[in-house]
Scaffold this motif. Structure first.
Motif, short mmCIF file in Angstrom:
data_model
loop_
_atom_site.label_atom_id
_atom_site.label_comp_id
_atom_site.label_asym_id
_atom_site.label_seq_id
_atom_site.Cartn_x
_atom_site.Cartn_y
_atom_site.Cartn_z
N ARG A 253 0.86 -1.19 0.00
CA ARG A 253 0.00 0.00 0.00
C ARG A 253 0.89 1.23 0.00
O ARG A 253 1.81 1.33 0.82
CB ARG A 253 -0.89 0.05 1.26
CG ARG A 253 -1.91 -1.06 1.29
CD ARG A 253 -2.82 -0.97 2.52
NE ARG A 253 -3.58 -2.20 2.65
CZ ARG A 253 -4.40 -2.49 3.65
NH1 ARG A 253 -4.58 -1.61 4.63
NH2 ARG A 253 -5.04 -3.64 3.70
N GLU B 144 1.23 4.10 1.36
CA GLU B 144 0.77 4.92 2.48
C GLU B 144 1.93 5.75 2.99
O GLU B 144 3.08 5.49 2.65
CB GLU B 144 0.31 4.02 3.63
CG GLU B 144 -0.95 3.26 3.35
CD GLU B 144 -1.53 2.64 4.62
OE1 GLU B 144 -2.36 3.28 5.25
OE2 GLU B 144 -1.15 1.50 4.95
N GLY C 42 4.91 0.99 12.43
CA GLY C 42 3.74 0.12 12.32
C GLY C 42 2.98 0.30 11.02
O GLY C 42 1.93 -0.30 10.82
N ARG C 43 3.49 1.18 10.13
CA ARG C 43 2.80 1.32 8.84
C ARG C 43 3.86 1.38 7.73
O ARG C 43 4.71 2.26 7.73
CB ARG C 43 1.95 2.57 8.82
CG ARG C 43 1.03 2.59 7.61
CD ARG C 43 0.44 3.92 7.36
NE ARG C 43 -0.75 4.16 8.18
CZ ARG C 43 -1.30 5.36 8.29
NH1 ARG C 43 -0.77 6.40 7.68
NH2 ARG C 43 -2.36 5.51 9.03
N TYR C 44 3.76 0.43 6.83
CA TYR C 44 4.79 0.28 5.78
C TYR C 44 4.11 0.23 4.43
O TYR C 44 2.89 0.10 4.33
CB TYR C 44 5.58 -1.02 6.02
CG TYR C 44 6.11 -1.11 7.41
CD1 TYR C 44 7.31 -0.50 7.75
CD2 TYR C 44 5.37 -1.75 8.41
CE1 TYR C 44 7.77 -0.53 9.05
CE2 TYR C 44 5.82 -1.78 9.71
CZ TYR C 44 7.02 -1.17 10.03
OH TYR C 44 7.47 -1.18 11.31
N GLN D 275 0.83 -9.67 6.07
CA GLN D 275 -0.43 -9.96 6.75
C GLN D 275 -0.61 -11.47 6.88
O GLN D 275 -0.22 -12.24 6.00
CB GLN D 275 -1.63 -9.43 5.95
CG GLN D 275 -1.91 -7.96 6.18
CD GLN D 275 -3.23 -7.53 5.56
OE1 GLN D 275 -3.80 -8.22 4.72
NE2 GLN D 275 -3.71 -6.37 5.97
N ARG E 159 -15.25 -0.09 9.69
CA ARG E 159 -14.18 -0.68 8.88
C ARG E 159 -14.18 -0.11 7.45
O ARG E 159 -15.21 0.18 6.88
CB ARG E 159 -14.23 -2.20 8.82
CG ARG E 159 -14.34 -2.83 10.18
CD ARG E 159 -13.11 -3.55 10.65
NE ARG E 159 -12.36 -4.24 9.65
CZ ARG E 159 -11.09 -3.95 9.34
NH1 ARG E 159 -10.45 -2.99 9.96
NH2 ARG E 159 -10.45 -4.64 8.43
N THR F 180 -4.14 -0.98 15.84
CA THR F 180 -5.05 -2.04 15.40
C THR F 180 -4.20 -3.17 14.83
O THR F 180 -3.52 -2.99 13.83
CB THR F 180 -6.02 -1.53 14.32
OG1 THR F 180 -6.65 -0.36 14.82
CG2 THR F 180 -7.06 -2.57 13.98
N ILE F 181 -4.22 -4.31 15.51
CA ILE F 181 -3.37 -5.40 15.00
C ILE F 181 -4.16 -6.38 14.13
O ILE F 181 -3.57 -7.15 13.41
CB ILE F 181 -2.61 -6.14 16.13
CG1 ILE F 181 -3.56 -6.61 17.24
CG2 ILE F 181 -1.52 -5.28 16.71
CD1 ILE F 181 -2.83 -7.41 18.32
N GLY G 81 -1.86 -7.63 10.99
CA GLY G 81 -0.61 -7.03 10.54
C GLY G 81 0.52 -7.69 11.32
O GLY G 81 0.58 -7.58 12.55
P1 AMP Z 1 -6.88 -3.94 6.76
O1 AMP Z 1 -6.61 -4.88 5.60
O2 AMP Z 1 -6.70 -2.49 6.40
O3 AMP Z 1 -8.11 -4.26 7.50
O4 AMP Z 1 -5.68 -4.21 7.79
C1 AMP Z 1 -5.59 -5.36 8.57
C2 AMP Z 1 -4.39 -5.21 9.46
O5 AMP Z 1 -3.21 -5.11 8.65
C3 AMP Z 1 -4.37 -3.93 10.26
O6 AMP Z 1 -5.06 -4.12 11.45
C4 AMP Z 1 -2.90 -3.72 10.51
O7 AMP Z 1 -2.47 -4.51 11.61
C5 AMP Z 1 -2.27 -4.24 9.25
N1 AMP Z 1 -1.91 -3.16 8.32
C6 AMP Z 1 -2.72 -2.49 7.46
N2 AMP Z 1 -2.03 -1.59 6.74
C7 AMP Z 1 -0.74 -1.70 7.14
C8 AMP Z 1 0.49 -1.06 6.76
N3 AMP Z 1 0.53 -0.13 5.81
N4 AMP Z 1 1.64 -1.43 7.40
C9 AMP Z 1 1.61 -2.39 8.36
N5 AMP Z 1 0.49 -3.03 8.75
C10 AMP Z 1 -0.67 -2.70 8.15
#
Ligand code: AMP
Length: 439
Positions: A112, A114, A119-121, A126, A257, A281-282, A308
């Protein structure tokens, strides 16, 4: 010097080992719940995500890595796992399998674009699960219990499970109308993204990271007020089963969500760790009863979640979860050209028997080899030089006790195994043919 791309990271062996251990726990728990692993491609047709995840979701509209291949097809690196698994479920006709409820899990990288932060990459891992083929609230509860069991197995305690229901299509439609009429006139106070969401996907406004604490959103109508009778009954049953399984949860009426495909139950697991900051949010998941059909399959309900892995790892590190230690059972110290052949033979025999073993490849002398063996955290060092060769023996040093013994070289493997399995065995006379402890 080249550097890694922004938002990506290297896992060096020490960290890789921790991830392997994390995966081991995940696989064990998955087995207990009878979920089987599926591996789908890292890229898919761009359309799949537009149709599946939703044109107006952030991860599709703003965050995809999309490229045109040489055959002029548009490809997208998967931003999430569900769409690919659903595509595979349909393409491989898993809906017609002998086992009608297909329970699958995956572990792999997602992409992604982002803004990177702790914690965000942009490339992240996943672990996710998807269960297809039943609209029973038992399956929603099982999936939540599976996620909670992963955390229990990892001994991550300080977490809360938030659950909510956004209902079936009818409930969602009624709720959307109520939300739009509530927000009409108030939307100017929200962020620019929310202005767009108001037109394209108003439910997403409730999920806005910027405006989530604003009074406008706090006072907004909640999905639960618009649930149809049957949607309410479904949710009540999910709660009943969660209670039966003694799972602690909080009903969080503002949880919606971000992805378009959810229906009925949605849930998130938050970890309370300072180190995670806002990205706490894990795990997130929910039910998606229309997704299979909207991607061209037969009408098939589904429910799933995604963790994540990096955030899980932060949670683990903060509770001192240790990866398997880096170690060797045996370091084979060969001293001299003439001894190499026999050294390789002995090393190979030990490896065939499963001992984690290594040897020097740089013709180093004794002292640097001892240092290397210590750096490799070798439990035993087998020393084989000219003198040992003459006598048909090998010197074996136990780095734990400091003891060194001389044994017949053929006994090397047995001796190490005996010591590893029965540390109390204290035989020092192992050169004898009849010694029990090393037979
Ligand atoms: P989502 O698919 O957006 O519902 O995300 C599910 C889980 O993936 C989230 O709760 C995070 O733990 C993790 N996650 C989502 N986006 C990222 C990101 N950019 N970097 C790391 N972990 C992520």
């Amino acid at each position: 010097m080249y550097q890694k791309m922004k938002g990506t990271y290297d896992l060096l062996p020490e960290q890789t080992r921790k991830y392997q251990q994390l995966e081991k726990v995940i696989r064990n728990v998955s087995k207990i719940f009878n979920y089987n692993e599926i591996r789908t491609p890292i890229f898919e047709a761009t359309n799949l995500f537009h149709r599946g995840v939703g044109e107006t979701t952030d991860i599709v509209s703003k965050e995809t890595y999309t490229f045109t291949d040489r055959g002029k097809r548009s490809n997208t690196l998967r931003p999430e796992g569900t769409a690919g698994v659903v595509r595979s479920y349909i393409e491989n006709k898993l809906y017609a399998a002998k086992i009608p409820v297909q329970k699958l899990y995956y572990v792999g990288p997602m992409f992604r674009y982002e803004r990177p932060q702790k914690g965000r990459y942009r490339q992240f891992l996943q672990f996710g699960a998807e269960a297809f083929g039943s609209s029973s609230p038992m399956l929603d509860a099982e999936v939540i219990s599976y996620a909670v069991s992963i955390l229990r197995a990892l001994k991550i305690k300080d977490v809360t499970v938030h659950v909510n229901s956004i209902g079936d299509d009818e409930s969602k439609q009624k709720y959307r109308e109520a939300l739009v009429s509530y927000l009409d006139g108030k939307v100017d106070t929200l962020c620019s993204d929310c202005h767009n969401r108001f037109k394209t996907n108003p439910l997403r406004i409730l999920d806005c990271k910027i405006d989530k604490d604003s009074d406008v959103l706090k006072n907004a109508p909640k999905p639960v007020q618009y649930l149809t009778e049957s949607a309410k009954e479904h949710f009540d049953n999910v709660i009943k089963y969660l209670e039966a399984m003694e799972i602690d949860y909080i009903v969080d009426e503002s949880l919606v969500r971000g992805l378009d495909y959810y229906t009925h139950t949605v849930f998130e697991v938050n970890a309370h760790l300072d180190s995670l900051g806002a990205q706490n949010t894990i795990c997130g998941g929910g039910r998606y009863d229309n997704l299979v059909e909207s991607l061209g399959g037969p009408k098939t309900p589904g429910v799933g979640f995604a963790f994540g892995m990096e955030r899980l790892m932060f949670a683990l590190e903060s509770i001192n979860f240790l990866g398997e230690p880096e170690y060797l059972h045996l370091y084979m110290m060969v001293l001299g050209e003439e001894q190499k052949e026999e050294g390789m033979k002995l090393l190979n025999r030990c490896r065939l028997g499963g001992l984690i073993s290594d040897i020097d490849f740089l013709d180093k002398g004794m002292k640097p080899q001892f240092k290397l063996a210590a750096n490799l955290k070798a439990r035993f060092i087998a020393i084989y030089g000219e003198e040992e060769q003459k006598q048909g023996v090998i010197n074996l040093k136990d780095q734990e006790s400091g003891e060194q013994i001389t044994i017949k070289k053929e006994k090397l493997y047995n001796k190490i195994i005996t010591e590893l399995m029965n540390p109390s065995s204290n035989c020092t006379d192992c050169a004898e043919e009849s010694c029990d402890s090393c037979e």
